[in-house]
Design an enzyme around this catalytic site. Structure first.
Site, PDB file in Angstrom:
ATOM      1  N   LYS A  96       0.807  -1.224   0.000  1.00 24.69           N
ATOM      2  CA  LYS A  96       0.000   0.000   0.000  1.00 24.69           C
ATOM      3  C   LYS A  96       0.843   1.280   0.000  1.00 24.69           C
ATOM      4  CE  LYS A  96      -3.956  -2.147   2.285  1.00 24.69           C
ATOM      5  NZ  LYS A  96      -4.920  -2.093   3.378  1.00 24.69           N
ATOM      6  N   ASP A 131      -9.808   2.487   2.619  1.00 25.21           N
ATOM      7  CA  ASP A 131      -9.834   1.824   3.940  1.00 25.21           C
ATOM      8  C   ASP A 131     -10.443   2.729   5.012  1.00 25.21           C
ATOM      9  OD1 ASP A 131      -8.768  -0.659   3.273  1.00 25.21           O
ATOM     10  OD2 ASP A 131      -6.702  -0.003   3.577  1.00 25.21           O
TER      11      ASP A 131
HETATM   12  N1  LIG Z   1     -11.093  -5.020   8.233  1.00 24.42           N
HETATM   13  C1  LIG Z   1     -10.359  -4.511   7.272  1.00 24.42           C
HETATM   14  O1  LIG Z   1     -10.865  -4.078   6.218  1.00 24.42           O
HETATM   15  C2  LIG Z   1      -8.864  -4.406   7.448  1.00 24.42           C
HETATM   16  C3  LIG Z   1      -8.123  -3.541   6.621  1.00 24.42           C
HETATM   17  C4  LIG Z   1      -6.728  -3.467   6.813  1.00 24.42           C
HETATM   18  C5  LIG Z   1      -6.118  -4.269   7.784  1.00 24.42           C
HETATM   19  N2  LIG Z   1      -6.878  -5.096   8.566  1.00 24.42           N
HETATM   20  C6  LIG Z   1      -6.247  -5.931   9.618  1.00 24.42           C
HETATM   21  O2  LIG Z   1      -5.489  -5.089  10.467  1.00 24.42           O
HETATM   22  C7  LIG Z   1      -4.403  -5.818  11.005  1.00 24.42           C
HETATM   23  C8  LIG Z   1      -3.130  -4.988  10.918  1.00 24.42           C
HETATM   24  O3  LIG Z   1      -2.798  -4.774   9.556  1.00 24.42           O
HETATM   25  P1  LIG Z   1      -1.600  -3.785   9.159  1.00 24.42           P
HETATM   26  O4  LIG Z   1      -1.605  -3.672   7.687  1.00 24.42           O
HETATM   27  O5  LIG Z   1      -1.645  -2.545   9.971  1.00 24.42           O
HETATM   28  O6  LIG Z   1      -0.320  -4.650   9.632  1.00 24.42           O
HETATM   29  P2  LIG Z   1       1.137  -4.076   9.964  1.00 24.42           P
HETATM   30  O7  LIG Z   1       1.436  -2.849   9.177  1.00 24.42           O
HETATM   31  O8  LIG Z   1       2.046  -5.259   9.846  1.00 24.42           O
HETATM   32  O9  LIG Z   1       1.058  -3.627  11.519  1.00 24.42           O
HETATM   33  C9  LIG Z   1       0.875  -4.599  12.529  1.00 24.42           C
HETATM   34  C10 LIG Z   1       0.662  -3.901  13.864  1.00 24.42           C
HETATM   35  O10 LIG Z   1       0.419  -4.910  14.846  1.00 24.42           O
HETATM   36  C11 LIG Z   1       1.348  -4.737  15.923  1.00 24.42           C
HETATM   37  N3  LIG Z   1       1.681  -6.037  16.502  1.00 24.42           N
HETATM   38  C12 LIG Z   1       2.005  -7.166  15.834  1.00 24.42           C
HETATM   39  N4  LIG Z   1       2.255  -8.168  16.726  1.00 24.42           N
HETATM   40  C13 LIG Z   1       2.080  -7.639  17.963  1.00 24.42           C
HETATM   41  C14 LIG Z   1       2.179  -8.162  19.292  1.00 24.42           C
HETATM   42  N5  LIG Z   1       2.531  -9.445  19.506  1.00 24.42           N
HETATM   43  N6  LIG Z   1       1.904  -7.344  20.337  1.00 24.42           N
HETATM   44  C15 LIG Z   1       1.534  -6.055  20.131  1.00 24.42           C
HETATM   45  N7  LIG Z   1       1.427  -5.491  18.900  1.00 24.42           N
HETATM   46  C16 LIG Z   1       1.696  -6.279  17.824  1.00 24.42           C
HETATM   47  C17 LIG Z   1       2.559  -4.088  15.278  1.00 24.42           C
HETATM   48  O11 LIG Z   1       3.340  -3.475  16.282  1.00 24.42           O
HETATM   49  P3  LIG Z   1       4.910  -3.161  16.012  1.00 24.42           P
HETATM   50  O12 LIG Z   1       4.933  -1.863  15.256  1.00 24.42           O
HETATM   51  O13 LIG Z   1       5.472  -3.052  17.382  1.00 24.42           O
HETATM   52  O14 LIG Z   1       5.455  -4.318  15.228  1.00 24.42           O
HETATM   53  C18 LIG Z   1       1.865  -3.092  14.343  1.00 24.42           C
HETATM   54  O15 LIG Z   1       1.415  -1.967  15.041  1.00 24.42           O
HETATM   55  C19 LIG Z   1      -4.329  -7.134  10.218  1.00 24.42           C
HETATM   56  O16 LIG Z   1      -4.880  -8.155  11.031  1.00 24.42           O
HETATM   57  C20 LIG Z   1      -5.223  -6.886   9.025  1.00 24.42           C
HETATM   58  O17 LIG Z   1      -5.849  -8.079   8.581  1.00 24.42           O
HETATM   59  C21 LIG Z   1      -8.234  -5.176   8.426  1.00 24.42           C
END
Ligand SMILES: NC(=O)c1ccc[n+]([C@@H]2O[C@H](COP(=O)([O-])OP(=O)(O)OC[C@H]3O[C@@H](n4cnc5c(N)ncnc54)[C@H](OP(=O)(O)O)[C@@H]3O)[C@@H](O)[C@H]2O)c1
Length: 314
Positions: A96, A131
């Site tokens: 993205k 989004d």
């Molecule tokens: N419903 C929808 O339409 C939609 C749209 C977009 C995304 N999502 C969902 O949103 C989620 C995040 O997506 P993203 O694109 O933001 O992923 P991302 O960029 O990889 O970010 C992941 C986030 O989760 C945190 N994290 C991961 N493991 C962790 C742990 N063990 N303890 C605490 N924090 C943790 C990370 O913290 P750090 O920075 O410390 O690593 C970071 O803030 C995914 O599950 C995705 O499927 C849903």
């Protein structure tokens, strides 16, 4: 021979009489237009299901395909898709942010968010971000008045948090606490949004349960990836939230998520990310086809499908 029986036997099931029959039969005409989604990984993506169901329901002559595109091949994939006459595509993790530099033009939402999740291929490549719209539209389905003032706590500072922040900054929310395991990432995101956050509503902080202002929060949003695989390790203190707080997990699951189930046990109103997923898809669908996605039908299908998958796994 009984002709009717033979025809029944050979009949191709359609989505209307067999909602679990995927992918739908490939009945391309000479004019079929191509849509798709780029990601790495991509096999888990529900976007092909959502879009093909909507296209089939509306009898529109398009196909929507998943494309496994690695980061190093993103520029060639975008170029190739355009050369082949593709009409538009979605992008998911990890593309993205990288797509921003590959576009000829960006929508206001894509500029504000610093990320592109939807591309329209016209004479020029136009990058959009749906989004944030999906996040707010789903919230307002359930709470049309929300958020009016109040304070939000966002857990996570990854790509999804960008969209949530970008959307919340367009509302009258008073303060946004942005808590992340890696605090510097929350600070970097607050700096990125500073030009759009003239009242300094975003307050970055470390995700340390005892240091978060639980009692002030009216909207809790989980944007971390925790919960996707059923993990229950998200550090929260839901018992400290006010009784009318709303818990919004943008992760989704067949019966909600570990966070929404826990919040319900505390008597809190909740929502998972299924509505956001469908609303962001509907906005992209409209950009490409100028048709309204049948949102209620899609949501119903996704819930049935998730329940069927869960029963198979049990
Ligand atoms: N419903 C929808 O339409 C939609 C749209 C977009 C995304 N999502 C969902 O949103 C989620 C995040 O997506 P993203 O694109 O933001 O992923 P991302 O960029 O990889 O970010 C992941 C986030 O989760 C945190 N994290 C991961 N493991 C962790 C742990 N063990 N303890 C605490 N924090 C943790 C990370 O913290 P750090 O920075 O410390 O690593 C970071 O803030 C995914 O599950 C995705 O499927 C849903």
């Amino acid at each position: 021979m009984n002709f009717h029986k033979r025809v029944d036997h050979l009949a191709i099931p359609t989505i209307r009489n067999d909602p679990f029959q995927w992918p739908r039969p490939c009945l391309s005409s000479g004019k079929t237009q191509l849509l798709g989604v780029f990601g790495d990984p991509i096999a888990h993506s529900l976007s092909p299901v959502i879009h093909n169901l909507a296209l089939s329901h509306l009898d529109l002559d398009y196909h929507y395909l998943p494309f496994h595109v690695t980061p190093e091949h993103l520029p060639q994939a975008v170029h190739g898709f355009r050369i082949l006459g593709g009409k538009g595509f979605n992008a998911t993790v990890p593309h993205k942010e990288a797509l921003v530099a590959l576009m000829d033009d960006l929508s206001d939402a894509a500029i504000r968010t610093g990320a592109v999740n939807t591309v329209s291929c016209q004479d020029r490549l136009i990058g959009h971000n749906t989004d944030g719209h999906g996040f707010l539209a789903a919230l307002r389905d359930m709470r049309p008045d929300f958020p009016q003032g109040g304070k939000a706590l966002i857990l996570g500072a990854g790509g999804a948090a960008r969209s949530v922040l970008s959307a919340l900054l367009t509302t009258s929310i008073e303060a946004i606490f942005l808590a992340n395991r890696t605090e510097e990432r929350a600070q970097a995101l607050a700096r990125f949004f500073a030009p759009h956050d003239t009242q300094r509503r975003i307050q970055p902080m470390a995700l340390v349960v005892d240091q978060l202002p639980w009692r002030e929060i009216t909207l809790l949003v989980n944007t971390t990836s925790l919960g996707l695989k059923g993990e229950t390790t998200l550090p929260v203190a839901l018992h400290r939230l006010p009784a009318d707080a709303f818990v919004y997990d943008i992760v989704y699951g067949p019966q909600g998520t570990p966070l929404t189930r826990l919040a319900q046990r505390h008597g809190l109103q909740t929502m998972d990310g299924m509505g956001m997923l469908v609303h962001q898809a509907a906005a992209a669908f409209h950009l490409w086809t100028q048709h309204e996605m049948p949102i209620a039908i899609i949501k119903d299908h996704l819930r049935q499908r998730a329940n069927a998958d869960r029963q198979k796994a049990d």
